[in-house]
Design a protein around this motif. Structure first.
Motif, mmCIF file in Angstrom:
data_model
loop_
_atom_site.group_PDB
_atom_site.id
_atom_site.type_symbol
_atom_site.label_atom_id
_atom_site.label_comp_id
_atom_site.label_asym_id
_atom_site.label_seq_id
_atom_site.Cartn_x
_atom_site.Cartn_y
_atom_site.Cartn_z
ATOM 1 N N LYS A 152 2.281 1.906 -3.442
ATOM 2 C CA LYS A 152 1.272 2.467 -4.351
ATOM 3 C C LYS A 152 0.987 3.943 -4.029
ATOM 4 N N ILE A 153 0.909 4.271 -2.746
ATOM 5 C CA ILE A 153 0.615 5.653 -2.365
ATOM 6 C C ILE A 153 1.766 6.584 -2.728
ATOM 7 N N VAL A 211 -1.595 4.238 6.899
ATOM 8 C CA VAL A 211 -2.836 4.262 6.120
ATOM 9 C C VAL A 211 -3.729 3.084 6.495
ATOM 10 N N SER A 216 4.024 6.034 -4.969
ATOM 11 C CA SER A 216 4.380 5.846 -6.384
ATOM 12 C C SER A 216 5.875 5.599 -6.557
ATOM 13 N N GLY A 275 2.373 2.901 4.529
ATOM 14 C CA GLY A 275 1.353 1.858 4.406
ATOM 15 C C GLY A 275 0.791 1.443 5.751
ATOM 16 N N VAL A 319 0.844 -1.204 0.000
ATOM 17 C CA VAL A 319 0.000 0.000 0.000
ATOM 18 C C VAL A 319 0.876 1.250 0.000
ATOM 19 N N GLY A 320 1.936 1.245 0.795
ATOM 20 C CA GLY A 320 2.850 2.385 0.828
ATOM 21 C C GLY A 320 3.519 2.632 -0.506
#
Length: 177
Positions: A103-104, A138, A106, A135, A100-101
């Motif tokens: 993706k956030i 979040v 990038s 991540g 997730v980190g």
């Protein structure tokens, strides 16, 4: 009612009060409101427990207990939910945090091999650390909010269902007579 289900899962009061790491809270553990099961205390307990389950720090239970005392959530449940991250689930949960980190932020996903050593942790802070920590934050906030609102909704659904069943039973009995 969810209350009965949660009672079965909860650890014993005395076990928690006797925990050597929780002795730091002293008389604060004597507050009876920390041990009650109601919609608000259980929902807050899920929020606290799920939040600290995704935070990669030692002594998550102590942090969850301290927060449970501050926000008046159910203490045993807050502590028990932290154990969502245990040695079996931790690799999957923390990889999801890292993903997730990535993706956030990038950033490109980096391949790494875990080694259980302090040196590996120090070296990883500069490479995978930022994505992992973002991540974790979040997912901690996301699951904390979802857990809180899910428990509120579940508790309300069960209460409405029980009320309707009770009303139907009463109506049935009055028609028969």
């Amino acid at each position: 009612m969810p209350k009965k289900t949660f009672k079965r899962w909860m650890p014993d009061h005395q076990t928690i009060k006797d925990n050597k790491y929780l002795k730091v809270f002293g008389n604060l553990l004597q507050n009876a409101n920390l041990w009650h099961l109601n919609r608000h205390s259980v929902a807050k307990a899920f929020a606290v427990g799920l939040f600290f389950a995704f935070i990669p720090v030692p002594f998550q239970m102590v942090l969850a207990a301290g927060t449970a005392i501050i926000v008046h959530s159910n203490l045993p449940l807050s502590i028990a939910i932290v154990w969502l991250t245990n040695p079996l689930t931790m690799p999957f949960i923390f990889y999801a945090c890292y993903f997730v980190g990535v993706k956030i932020l990038s950033v490109p996903e980096q391949h790494f091999a875990f080694h259980a050593s302090w040196q590996w942790v120090v070296d990883s802070l500069s490479t995978i650390g930022p994505a992992f920590l973002v991540g974790c934050g979040v997912l901690a906030l996301t699951f904390s909010f979802l857990g809180y609102f899910f428990i509120h909704a579940l508790w309300r659904y069960q209460a409405v269902k029980a009320w309707k069943n009770r009303t139907n039973r009463i109506n049935k009995n009055t028609r028969i007579k």
